[in-house]
Design an enzyme around this catalytic site. Structure first.
Site, PDB file in Angstrom:
ATOM      1  N   LYS A 209      46.276  50.306  56.146  1.00 24.18           N
ATOM      2  CA  LYS A 209      46.476  51.755  56.268  1.00 24.18           C
ATOM      3  C   LYS A 209      46.764  52.239  57.699  1.00 24.18           C
ATOM      4  CE  LYS A 209      44.292  53.262  51.976  1.00 24.18           C
ATOM      5  NZ  LYS A 209      45.332  54.025  51.311  1.00 24.18           N
TER       6      LYS A 209
ATOM      7  N   PHE B 230      37.352  49.714  45.095  1.00 28.86           N
ATOM      8  CA  PHE B 230      38.815  49.615  45.015  1.00 28.86           C
ATOM      9  C   PHE B 230      39.290  48.635  46.072  1.00 28.86           C
ATOM     10  CE2 PHE B 230      43.227  50.578  45.825  1.00 28.86           C
ATOM     11  CZ  PHE B 230      43.728  50.610  44.533  1.00 28.86           C
TER      12      PHE B 230
ATOM     13  N   ASP C 197      35.695  45.305  53.154  1.00 29.71           N
ATOM     14  CA  ASP C 197      37.034  45.857  52.956  1.00 29.71           C
ATOM     15  C   ASP C 197      37.077  47.186  53.703  1.00 29.71           C
ATOM     16  OD1 ASP C 197      39.223  47.279  52.124  1.00 29.71           O
ATOM     17  OD2 ASP C 197      39.064  46.701  50.017  1.00 29.71           O
TER      18      ASP C 197
HETATM   19  C1  LIG Z   1      39.347  50.085  50.307  1.00 34.35           C
HETATM   20  C2  LIG Z   1      40.750  49.755  49.936  1.00 34.35           C
HETATM   21  N1  LIG Z   1      41.121  48.472  49.812  1.00 34.35           N
HETATM   22  C3  LIG Z   1      42.368  48.111  49.499  1.00 34.35           C
HETATM   23  C4  LIG Z   1      43.339  49.069  49.276  1.00 34.35           C
HETATM   24  C5  LIG Z   1      44.733  48.640  48.930  1.00 34.35           C
HETATM   25  O1  LIG Z   1      45.561  48.849  50.020  1.00 34.35           O
HETATM   26  P1  LIG Z   1      47.159  48.809  49.847  1.00 34.35           P
HETATM   27  O2  LIG Z   1      47.514  49.993  48.998  1.00 34.35           O
HETATM   28  O3  LIG Z   1      47.679  48.892  51.248  1.00 34.35           O
HETATM   29  O4  LIG Z   1      47.479  47.518  49.194  1.00 34.35           O
HETATM   30  C6  LIG Z   1      43.003  50.424  49.391  1.00 34.35           C
HETATM   31  C7  LIG Z   1      44.007  51.462  49.118  1.00 34.35           C
HETATM   32  O5  LIG Z   1      43.713  52.607  48.887  1.00 34.35           O
HETATM   33  C8  LIG Z   1      41.680  50.781  49.732  1.00 34.35           C
HETATM   34  O6  LIG Z   1      41.309  52.049  49.852  1.00 34.35           O
END
Ligand SMILES: Cc1ncc(COP(=O)(O)O)c(C=O)c1O
Length: 396
Positions: free
Chosen positions: A252, A138, A223
């Site tokens: 986050k 994700f 990520d």
């Molecule tokens: C691993 C990861 N990358 C990217 C995102 C996307 O982040 P945002 O919702 O702040 O755009 C998330 C959100 O849950 C995530 O868990």
């Protein structure tokens, strides 16, 4: 306003991307939140791994108030002190040498993708643009980050997707090797796939990915949007697994609850982004940077990564002993304070039952209960949560 009144207004005025929400939260303090009717809950969702320092930590609140009195926003046409101080702190605590600030995880990943392509075209081979990501990953909800996300359900209806992405199964080295072509510029991976069901890497997986990247002059992007800031028991997930990426993304928990994202890397790679090549109006905004600086310093000073490790081990052990007693638990897995309890049944009813009894949890997919409490959680909080959790299990 009551929950019913808020829900009615949400139905009237908000695009329904989140479905019906069970409660309206009006207040937070430490590991607790309160709903519009004044009921208190132990919060084991923590804004989805975001409130690492707990709700309304006094240092974050004070930093926001102080900064709000001085300057809330200007633009990246000018320097601000909170932005440079935050960048310095991120660099001090990581492998990175340079930061780019934005507002969310998706945006940080967009920046990483742009940088990987530009750097590789300019420094390795102009043909390079492809990025390999993992199935069940994700990476966000913008067009390019849903494309990077290796889950079809996020693509449906939004095609055509962005070109240049290939997916391989997580933990499958051979699949990565087979997917690499002369056009590959980067491999992008979460140290732990949280949204994908809390999937942990095999011991050798990330080190071998690093070797493959080195051998093929491919950039390794981690990520860490959900895993940075102490959640896995170290400041960053890459510290836990002993593998340094070339580019890291975080968001986050970085802002202590205030929206901010960051993409960070080595100077040599960062040099591919030059004036005019990437930007954000709010990225590195002084209010968000002040909050983030306070949040990071709190994480370090209060030794929250160590607490995440200790409390995470304790919580996991307790869940494992529940597994022996309740066959409805299929699996318990996690690292630090990211713990998943996979049930043999749908988790929705269980989550509602726990909420009724004062514990907020959420379900990933249909049956993995995610436990990601604030990192300030104590054994007493965990005991309180476990009592409610066990009551919920008994009710299934
Ligand atoms: C691993 C990861 N990358 C990217 C995102 C996307 O982040 P945002 O919702 O702040 O755009 C998330 C959100 O849950 C995530 O868990």
């Amino acid at each position: 306003m009551t929950t019913a009144e808020i829900k009615k207004m949400a139905d009237d005025y908000i695009i329904n991307t989140y479905g019906e929400r069970p409660i309206s939260i009006t207040k937070g303090e430490g590991v607790y939140v309160w709903d519009a009717e004044g009921k208190r809950y132990l919060d084991f969702v923590a804004g989805i791994s975001t409130n690492n320092v707990g709700h309304c930590h006094p240092r974050v609140v004070d930093a926001i108030i102080d900064q709000a009195r001085k300057l809330i926003h200007t633009s990246n046409l000018y320097y601000t002190e909170p932005q440079v101080r935050l960048a310095k702190r991120i660099v001090e605590l990581s492998f990175a040498e340079k930061c780019f600030f934005c507002n969310s995880g998706a945006e940080a990943n967009e920046g990483a993708i742009k940088l990987a392509r530009k750097y590789s075209k300019e420094n390795v081979d102009p043909k390079r643009f492809e990025i390999i990501t993992m199935l069940k990953s994700f990476h966000g909800r913008t067009m390019t980050t849903i494309t990077a996300t290796g889950q079809e359900k996020y693509h449906k209806g939004f095609e055509p997707l962005s070109p240049g992405f290939k997916y391989v199964p997580f933990n499958d080295i051979k699949a990565v090797e087979d997917a690499i072509t002369e056009n590959t510029c980067a491999i992008m991976v979460e140290p732990i796939q949280v949204e994908g069901g809390i999937n942990l890497p095999d011991k050798e997986y990330l080190p071998i990915l690093r070797e493959i990247c080195n051998k093929n002059k491919i950039l390794l992007i981690f990520d860490e949007v959900q895993t940075a800031m102490g959640r896995l028991g170290a400041m960053y997930g890459y510290h836990v697994y002993g593998v340094e990426p070339d580019i890291i993304t975080m968001a986050k928990a970085l802002g202590g609850g205030v929206p901010i994202g960051c993409m960070a890397t080595k100077t040599k790679i960062a040099e591919s982004l030059v004036p005019g090549s990437h930007a954000s109006t709010f990225g590195g905004n002084p209010l968000a940077c002040s909050a983030a600086l306070a949040a990071i310093n709190t994480i370090v000073d209060e030794k929250l990564p160590e607490n995440a490790q200790k409390m995470g081990d304790y919580l996991k052990e307790k869940f494992l002993s529940m597994k022996d007693k309740y066959p409805v638990i299929k699996d318990v897995r996690g690292c630090g304070l990211v713990i998943g309890v996979e049930l043999n049944v749908e988790g929705k009813g269980f989550v509602s039952e726990c909420m009724k009894n004062g514990l907020i949890l959420n379900c990933i997919g249909t049956s993995v209960i995610r436990c990601v409490p604030p990192l300030i959680v104590t054994k007493d909080h965990i005991e309180e949560a476990l009592n409610i959790f066990e009551k919920g299990l008994a009710s299934i």
